[in-house]
Design an enzyme around this catalytic site. Structure first.
Site, PDB file in Angstrom:
ATOM      1  N   ASP A   1       0.873  -1.163   0.000  1.00  0.00           N
ATOM      2  CA  ASP A   1       0.000   0.000   0.000  1.00  0.00           C
ATOM      3  C   ASP A   1       0.919   1.224   0.000  1.00  0.00           C
ATOM      4  O   ASP A   1       1.529   1.555   1.021  1.00  0.00           O
ATOM      5  CB  ASP A   1      -0.888  -0.038   1.247  1.00  0.00           C
ATOM      6  CG  ASP A   1      -1.735   1.217   1.393  1.00  0.00           C
ATOM      7  OD1 ASP A   1      -1.497   2.185   0.661  1.00  0.00           O
ATOM      8  OD2 ASP A   1      -2.628   1.218   2.267  1.00  0.00           O
TER       9      ASP A   1
ATOM     10  N   LYS B   1      -3.569  12.213  -3.525  1.00  0.00           N
ATOM     11  CA  LYS B   1      -2.590  12.482  -2.452  1.00  0.00           C
ATOM     12  C   LYS B   1      -1.265  12.976  -3.031  1.00  0.00           C
ATOM     13  O   LYS B   1      -0.303  13.145  -2.301  1.00  0.00           O
ATOM     14  CB  LYS B   1      -2.349  11.212  -1.639  1.00  0.00           C
ATOM     15  CG  LYS B   1      -3.587  10.727  -0.860  1.00  0.00           C
ATOM     16  CD  LYS B   1      -3.242   9.538  -0.015  1.00  0.00           C
ATOM     17  CE  LYS B   1      -4.459   8.787   0.484  1.00  0.00           C
ATOM     18  NZ  LYS B   1      -5.177   9.473   1.565  1.00  0.00           N
TER      19      LYS B   1
ATOM     20  N   GLN C   1       0.843   6.435   0.894  1.00  0.00           N
ATOM     21  CA  GLN C   1       1.572   7.506   1.583  1.00  0.00           C
ATOM     22  C   GLN C   1       3.048   7.549   1.200  1.00  0.00           C
ATOM     23  O   GLN C   1       3.787   8.361   1.756  1.00  0.00           O
ATOM     24  CB  GLN C   1       1.450   7.342   3.112  1.00  0.00           C
ATOM     25  CG  GLN C   1       0.042   7.422   3.649  1.00  0.00           C
ATOM     26  CD  GLN C   1      -0.596   8.812   3.504  1.00  0.00           C
ATOM     27  OE1 GLN C   1       0.089   9.792   3.209  1.00  0.00           O
ATOM     28  NE2 GLN C   1      -1.902   8.873   3.684  1.00  0.00           N
TER      29      GLN C   1
HETATM   30  N1  PLP Z   1      -3.823   3.461   2.458  1.00  0.00           N
HETATM   31  C1  PLP Z   1      -3.266   4.458   3.151  1.00  0.00           C
HETATM   32  C2  PLP Z   1      -1.966   4.229   3.869  1.00  0.00           C
HETATM   33  C3  PLP Z   1      -3.894   5.693   3.204  1.00  0.00           C
HETATM   34  O1  PLP Z   1      -3.349   6.691   3.913  1.00  0.00           O
HETATM   35  C4  PLP Z   1      -5.113   5.872   2.513  1.00  0.00           C
HETATM   36  C5  PLP Z   1      -5.834   7.157   2.580  1.00  0.00           C
HETATM   37  O2  PLP Z   1      -5.668   7.936   3.502  1.00  0.00           O
HETATM   38  C6  PLP Z   1      -5.632   4.799   1.798  1.00  0.00           C
HETATM   39  C7  PLP Z   1      -4.965   3.605   1.791  1.00  0.00           C
HETATM   40  C8  PLP Z   1      -6.908   4.923   1.035  1.00  0.00           C
HETATM   41  O3  PLP Z   1      -6.777   5.826  -0.003  1.00  0.00           O
HETATM   42  P1  PLP Z   1      -8.046   6.191  -0.881  1.00  0.00           P
HETATM   43  O4  PLP Z   1      -9.062   6.775   0.054  1.00  0.00           O
HETATM   44  O5  PLP Z   1      -7.530   7.192  -1.857  1.00  0.00           O
HETATM   45  O6  PLP Z   1      -8.511   4.943  -1.503  1.00  0.00           O
END
Ligand code: PLP
Length: 416
Positions: free
Chosen positions: A205, A231, A208
């Site tokens: 993932d 982001k 960030q």
């Molecule tokens: N994973 C992490 C580490 C995140 O910080 C976030 C969002 O804050 C997500 C996944 C999910 O991202 P999204 O809402 O753009 O799908």
């Protein structure tokens, strides 16, 4: 201890701030919530306007020039993103809506085909719900077991346990590169190598990390990598799933519909090659084009420079906020993390703190940050989180500090 912010040498961000319309005017917001969603660069807005004003049309099927232009711009964005994360081929980049959809795509398409009831999925306690709930759902569908790498009180992964946790039953390891709560930069290369040694597939993932650090998908050797455009100075509504070619090619479709087929008969269909197989229906065309321009913009500044800038701000933020009586800062030392600082002030609910900060023009996030298991680990329901990006300044930290003192004065007086 008095902290002098002139001891720190931030990058010159005045020019960068001019690239973000939201910071125009006499009293700009101190925007400290980029981990939730960054601001959008002007060049991204202009690229999207350019599409809507000059060549708006659907892609891939039009036999007229503006459709060909839109198709070229969309595919050009895919190329740029592939280069940005060092993918071998553009076809390894699948456009999705966001990180969440990218992970769900893998959980359904790869997960349903490869995970059975005797298998284990290894996660960490610091996952965002986006990298937890899809695996819980997969485990419910298949009977597989979820296991977790614990977090130390310092906010690092407890990797001493990794050898016991990784067994021949481990089929998938899904881990965050950077914690959205603590900012911890996890050693994903080492974890990936260990996971591969037992034959497990690895999903990172990178929601960030890709916006803030140089990320090389081939060097990490991960099997899947997921991140979101919103982001990283890009628009909402577009995200990316990167996958190793051989894995993507053997995966069945996730969503069915137009664009993802080769031939359709009444009873059955055959499917397009990747990445089209995973892009059913009309995609977020303007947003993908915008994301391509966000990547151009970040590349021009350089991800090393962005990371170094955030490190300086986070160093300063740690020192400055540590001066506040009754503050608890969660997570590792500044050198081991990205530009995120999470904290609580004794006796003040983070929502109340965020409300007072808002009256001073400082935007922070307060809550569980979609990471309830991590909140449970620390025994708290919520925290306040300030997250920084390339356009933040040391003054933003000062405003956060002043606002926190104001909240203490106001709320203590009210309680007293
Ligand atoms: N994973 C992490 C580490 C995140 O910080 C976030 C969002 O804050 C997500 C996944 C999910 O991202 P999204 O809402 O753009 O799908």
């Amino acid at each position: 201890m008095h902290v002098d912010r002139n001891e720190f040498h931030p990058l010159e961000v005045d020019r960068i701030r001019e690239d973000f319309p939201i910071f125009a005017g006499d009293s700009p917001i101190a925007y400290l919530d980029s981990a939730a969603s960054s601001q959008t660069a002007r060049c991204v807005l202009e690229a999207m306007d350019g599409y809507y004003e000059s060549y708006r049309s659907n892609i891939h099927r039009g036999i007229y020039h503006i459709s060909e232009e839109a198709t070229a711009a969309y595919e050009d964005a895919r190329q740029k993103i592939a280069r940005f994360i060092s993918a071998r081929r553009a076809s390894q980049v699948v456009f999705t809506r966001n990180t969440t959809e990218s992970i769900n795509l893998v959980a359904h398409s790869w997960g349903n085909a490869n995970i059975g009831r005797d298998d284990e999925i290894l996660l960490t306690v610091m996952e965002h719900h986006s990298n937890l709930v899809p695996w819980q759902l997969l485990a419910e569908r298949t009977g597989a077991t979820l296991r977790f790498i614990e977090v130390t009180d310092e906010g690092l992964l407890q990797l001493d346990d990794l050898d016991q946790l990784l067994t021949e039953r481990t089929k998938l390891v899904a881990i965050t590169h950077v914690s959205n709560v603590l900012g911890t930069i996890n050693p994903v290369w080492e974890i990936t190598a260990a996971a591969h040694s037992v034959g497990a597939t690895v999903l990172i993932d990178a929601a960030q990390s890709v916006p803030h650090l140089p990320v090389d998908a081939q060097a990490l050797d991960c099997d899947f990598l997921a991140f979101s455009g919103h982001k990283m100075c890009g628009p909402t509504g577009v995200g990316v799933l990167y996958g190793k070619r051989e894995l993507l090619e053997e995966m069945p479709p996730f969503l069915g519909g137009g664009s993802m087929i080769r031939a359709v008969q009444r009873e059955r269909s055959t499917y397009a090659d990747v990445p089209a197989r995973f892009e059913a229906g009309t995609p977020a065309i303007a947003e993908a084009i915008g994301l391509g321009h966000a990547v151009d913009y970040l590349e021009k500044i350089g991800l090393d420079a962005v990371h170094a800038h955030e490190q300086q701000i986070i160093d300063y933020a740690h020192q400055k906020l540590s001066e506040i009586d009754g503050i608890t800062i969660y997570g590792p030392k500044p050198r081991m993390k990205a530009g995120v600082i999470t904290f609580n002030l004794e006796g003040i609910h983070p929502h109340d703190l965020a409300g007072v900060l808002d009256t001073t023009g400082v935007a922070v996030r307060a809550g569980h940050h979609c990471a309830q298991p991590l909140m449970q680990h620390y025994g708290v329901i919520a925290t306040a989180r300030a997250s920084f990006y390339l356009y933040n300044t040391m003054e933003d930290v000062d405003r956060l500090y002043d606002g926190a003192l104001k909240a203490q004065n106001l709320l203590a007086r009210r309680q007293g």
